[in-house]
Design an enzyme around this catalytic site. Sequence first.
Site, PDB file in Angstrom:
ATOM      1  N   GLU A 249       0.881  -1.172   0.000  1.00  0.00           N
ATOM      2  CA  GLU A 249       0.000   0.000   0.000  1.00  0.00           C
ATOM      3  C   GLU A 249       0.914   1.216   0.000  1.00  0.00           C
ATOM      4  O   GLU A 249       1.514   1.557   1.010  1.00  0.00           O
ATOM      5  CB  GLU A 249      -0.912  -0.026   1.230  1.00  0.00           C
ATOM      6  CG  GLU A 249      -2.082   0.935   1.130  1.00  0.00           C
ATOM      7  CD  GLU A 249      -1.849   2.223   1.885  1.00  0.00           C
ATOM      8  OE1 GLU A 249      -1.529   3.233   1.211  1.00  0.00           O
ATOM      9  OE2 GLU A 249      -1.965   2.224   3.118  1.00  0.00           O
ATOM     10  N   CYS A 283      -2.308   8.974   3.261  1.00  0.00           N
ATOM     11  CA  CYS A 283      -2.061   8.514   1.888  1.00  0.00           C
ATOM     12  C   CYS A 283      -3.275   8.715   0.989  1.00  0.00           C
ATOM     13  O   CYS A 283      -3.139   8.854  -0.223  1.00  0.00           O
ATOM     14  CB  CYS A 283      -1.630   7.047   1.890  1.00  0.00           C
ATOM     15  SG  CYS A 283      -2.781   5.945   2.738  1.00  0.00           S
TER      16      CYS A 283
END
Length: 477
Positions: A249, A283
Amino acid sequence: MYTKLALLIDGEWIEDTSAGSEEVLNPATEQSLGSLPHAGRPELDRALAAADRAFDGWKRTPPYERGRILRRAADLMRERLDHIATVLTLEEGKTLAEAKGEIAAAAEFFDWFAEEGRRSYGRIIPSRMEGMRQTVVQEPVGPVACFTPWNFPAVTPARKIAPSLAAGCTCIVKPAEETPGTTLEMARALMDAGLPKGVLNVVFGVPAEISEYLIRSPVIRKISFTGSTPVGRRLARLAGENLTLATMELGGHAPVIVAKDADIRRAAELSMAIKLRNTGQVCTSPTRFFVERPAYEEYLDHARAFVEKQVVGDGLEEATTVGPVANTRRVAAMEDLISDALSRSARLIAGGGRIKAPGLMFQPTVLADVSDAAKAMTQEPFGPLALVQAVDDVDQALVQANALPYGLAGYAFTGSSATANRIAENLEVGVIGINQMVVTIPETPFGGVGDSGWGREGGIEGLEAYTVKKYVGHLLA
């Protein structure tokens, strides 16, 4: 008020090692919170041996019993909410309200995977011949190594620890050295809930050295990493040497498309509120805003009004709505990106610089008319910076939104179902929020495409990521 810093190896809390230590700093005061011990090779070898040894017993533990321990740990996290949230705010900087929300969300991941582990179903495949039974079963992949960043020191480790343990894997986790206390508090909850020793191990040290040593070990059969794309590429190469499974990720640079038929005030206020969550150090944080021209100036007016009423300060102060950035690297990056954009004719709408006050306080900043040539348009700001451009129509917005190799999260605001469907079909990201901006909860898959990585966390996909499927063809005697 803070926590005792240590390594957790084979059920033992280790406060002193021969590998040295480092200071953990409070970003609101830049003062030391404590000394964090590092793991050297002896400690890493011991953690690997413990995870390897504990795996056989843990994978044979009934899923119901594994789930009972995870649920009890979640309950303990909720009982200790005030303390763990204070630890989180002290070391990471986000407001206490946000920290409490994060701890509650982390506990939900343990609850979700405690139950989902009981539903790691196989299947029976109809046979082509009489007397043959064909089954597929899911089994834990083996000991795993997880690497997590500083910006969400509770939720990100929980998204990895909970499914790995629920699946029957043992786990070595290396949280960020800047925010160790939160993960340690979760580990204490797990141990107090009855987790057998060796099933979870927590180590700290020089990140590149720790990751390389663990990933190259034949004990580790799966890695999960959350962090920057460059580091993710390096870890993926290391994992490839042993054909080790990996979930990545990685970075994002999330676009927001605002159509002219949207509720412009709501779009501006909600998108700015999510922009400033954790001071923009997320993020999935919205960073590139593409607004149709008829709504452009109205959007900027609402964005400015919302941003200018925010209170930047120590996350422990009740009046604070935006905490400090987490480290000096973020201050330098923000100053560089803003200066570059302004030099390329961007218009300053709000904020613009560091606040002259104790700690790493930075003004929430909105820039309009940002050139595509500005560094901030291609480099993830990872801070309280919003970049706004006018577009002629939604088609142009989609082209702009898809112009980067990143594809983690995306957002859109529109009053048209047809426009919403068009954006959902054509926006090249892993998760999308339309007229709302919640894109990850325990029961839904989360992950990106392109340079934002591969694999999914959360949902049934998050559990399957820690399993392998075994086919059994049994000719009945």
